[in-house]
Design an enzyme around this catalytic site. Structure first.
Site, PDB file in Angstrom:
ATOM      1  N   LYS A  33     -69.571 -44.840 -28.551  1.00 35.01           N
ATOM      2  CA  LYS A  33     -68.350 -44.501 -29.423  1.00 35.01           C
ATOM      3  C   LYS A  33     -67.331 -44.315 -28.131  1.00 35.01           C
ATOM      4  CE  LYS A  33     -70.085 -39.781 -29.721  1.00 35.01           C
ATOM      5  NZ  LYS A  33     -70.820 -38.934 -30.676  1.00 35.01           N
ATOM      6  N   ARG A 128     -71.710 -31.025 -40.448  1.00 39.07           N
ATOM      7  CA  ARG A 128     -70.597 -31.657 -40.007  1.00 39.07           C
ATOM      8  C   ARG A 128     -70.571 -33.138 -40.586  1.00 39.07           C
ATOM      9  NH1 ARG A 128     -69.783 -34.088 -33.832  1.00 39.07           N
ATOM     10  NH2 ARG A 128     -71.517 -35.070 -34.322  1.00 39.07           N
ATOM     11  N   TYR A 242     -42.992 -29.169  -9.090  1.00 43.63           N
ATOM     12  CA  TYR A 242     -42.030 -28.471 -10.355  1.00 43.63           C
ATOM     13  C   TYR A 242     -42.858 -27.085 -10.297  1.00 43.63           C
ATOM     14  CZ  TYR A 242     -41.055 -32.802 -12.943  1.00 43.63           C
ATOM     15  OH  TYR A 242     -40.681 -33.960 -13.250  1.00 43.63           O
ATOM     16  N   MET A 290     -46.868 -35.602 -14.465  1.00 42.77           N
ATOM     17  CA  MET A 290     -47.510 -36.624 -15.267  1.00 42.77           C
ATOM     18  C   MET A 290     -47.952 -37.709 -14.424  1.00 42.77           C
ATOM     19  SD  MET A 290     -45.215 -38.941 -18.052  1.00 42.77           S
ATOM     20  CE  MET A 290     -44.561 -37.466 -19.052  1.00 42.77           C
TER      21      MET A 290
HETATM   22  C1  LIG Z   1     -71.995 -38.669 -30.017  1.00 43.36           C
HETATM   23  C2  LIG Z   1     -73.261 -38.342 -30.847  1.00 43.36           C
HETATM   24  C3  LIG Z   1     -74.579 -38.830 -30.149  1.00 43.36           C
HETATM   25  C4  LIG Z   1     -74.458 -39.129 -28.624  1.00 43.36           C
HETATM   26  O1  LIG Z   1     -74.708 -37.607 -28.301  1.00 43.36           O
HETATM   27  P1  LIG Z   1     -74.459 -37.232 -26.494  1.00 43.36           P
HETATM   28  O2  LIG Z   1     -74.690 -35.744 -26.580  1.00 43.36           O
HETATM   29  O3  LIG Z   1     -73.557 -37.736 -25.843  1.00 43.36           O
HETATM   30  O4  LIG Z   1     -75.980 -37.846 -25.982  1.00 43.36           O
HETATM   31  C5  LIG Z   1     -75.554 -38.988 -30.877  1.00 43.36           C
HETATM   32  N1  LIG Z   1     -75.641 -38.848 -32.096  1.00 43.36           N
HETATM   33  C6  LIG Z   1     -74.595 -38.696 -32.934  1.00 43.36           C
HETATM   34  C7  LIG Z   1     -74.387 -38.345 -34.243  1.00 43.36           C
HETATM   35  C8  LIG Z   1     -73.378 -38.363 -32.179  1.00 43.36           C
HETATM   36  O5  LIG Z   1     -72.206 -37.933 -32.988  1.00 43.36           O
END
Ligand SMILES: *Cc1c(COP(=O)(O)O)cnc(C)c1O
Length: 345
Positions: A33, A128, A242, A290
């Protein structure tokens, strides 16, 4: 060239997957992701598929669609956010597998795509995503009759092995799923390290693949080298950048390097941060702006063409410590302006 270079070591990435796969009791998937945690989902996904990954997870259907273009047909691509309104064509045309999170999503799935593969996400206490025990009790028989390919849940505190929440979530997950003949998944990176009773049929590591904690044995995957644009000599009393936040207390050599908070190098780390000139640690001098950072290179025997911010000497976890955050945030903040170069393609 002033563009900073982010080198992504795909051999290290694959080695991390193999190490987590060796620890996992069953199949080991990969979470890619957020563009492969900021490193490029397509390249990362292809490298992991070569290493043997057959199932990938993304957060959004749009990410799944992009990953499908990179991987081609074959690997399974699962979507944590499930089947949202507007996702149906993407799920169907690109062969994505939504993780159904609610009764509403279940209805959407079976009405729009009857017979298409899907998984189920249960909430075992994180509050969640996923169906809660009461919702699951109501839907369970109907959902199971549709032949889900996976049942999963997610641990809230797996990075803290002693946390009582881990055992509690394990128990809730078992109560919700024991006796069901569908592959199960509970563990991300942290859950893999908790031990085999957390593994079930499939583990879903993300951060450990990319070299982050809690997988302490992970090989570092990223190197970030930032070119030196200019070097100048300061008299004691002269200030840098800055707000004049750094004042030279000795004759000082300052290198101005070409990256900044627009590249995800958080401004807040300035006072603690340093870069490596070969083997010499060189502190950041003054504020991170930046596009530019001043670095005190007085102690370096020579000033190289680029200073190293991430690499063997200091990792994403080192930077996370300077910023009071976690390696995940350092990685995913690394900006699009960095030149991503891949080793081991
Ligand atoms: C992001 C995520 C993972 C991976 O988690 P890591 O801590 O990066 O290994 C697995 N399952 C779900 C549902 C996630 O949101």
């Amino acid at each position: 060239m002033a563009q900073a270079k982010l080198t992504i070591d795909l051999d290290a990435l694959r080695a991390n997957w193999r190490a987590l796969d060796a620890l996992s009791a069953g199949e080991t998937a990969a979470v890619v992701k957020a563009g492969g945690y900021g490193l490029g989902a397509g390249k990362v996904g292809r490298a992991l598929a070569q290493a043997g990954v057959r199932r990938f997870f993304v957060a959004l259907a749009e990410e799944g669609a992009a990953l499908r273009q990179a991987l081609g047909p074959g690997p399974e691509i699962c979507v944590f956010s499930g089947h949202m309104a507007g996702d149906t064509e993407m799920i169907r045309d690109l062969g994505l597998v939504p993780m159904i999170n609610s009764i509403d999503q279940m209805l959407r799935q079976v009405e729009a795509l009857p017979g298409a593969p899907f998984g189920l996400q249960l909430d075992s206490g994180m509050n969640r995503l996923g169906m809660e025990p009461a919702e699951w009790a109501a839907l369970r028989d109907i959902a199971l009759a549709q032949n889900p390919v996976l049942i999963m849940s997610h641990l809230a505190c797996a990075d803290t092995p002693d946390h009582p929440m881990n055992a509690r979530q394990l128990q809730v997950f078992r109560e919700m799923t024991d006796g069901i003949d569908v592959p199960r998944s509970l563990a991300a990176t942290g859950g893999i390290l908790l031990g085999p009773e957390y593994h079930f049929d499939l583990t879903r590591p993300g951060i450990g693949l990319y070299g982050g904690l809690p997988f302490a044995e992970a090989a570092p995957v990223v190197t970030l080298e930032v070119p030196v644009i200019q070097v100048r000599e300061l008299e004691p009393g002269e200030a840098v950048g800055y707000g004049g936040a750094f004042t030279a207390r000795r004759p000082t050599r300052i290198a101005t390097i070409a990256a900044g908070y627009a590249d995800g190098l958080h401004r807040i780390m300035g006072p603690k941060a340093s870069l490596m000139a070969g083997e010499t640690r060189c502190p950041v001098a003054g504020r991170i702006s930046m596009d530019l950072i001043g670095v005190d290179v007085t102690d370096a025997p020579e000033v190289p063409e680029a200073l190293e911010l991430l690499g063997q000497h200091q990792t994403i976890e080192t930077l996370a410590g300077w910023c009071d955050t976690i390696g995940y945030e350092i990685l995913t903040a690394l900006g699009p302006r960095l030149n991503r170069a891949y080793r081991g393609e």
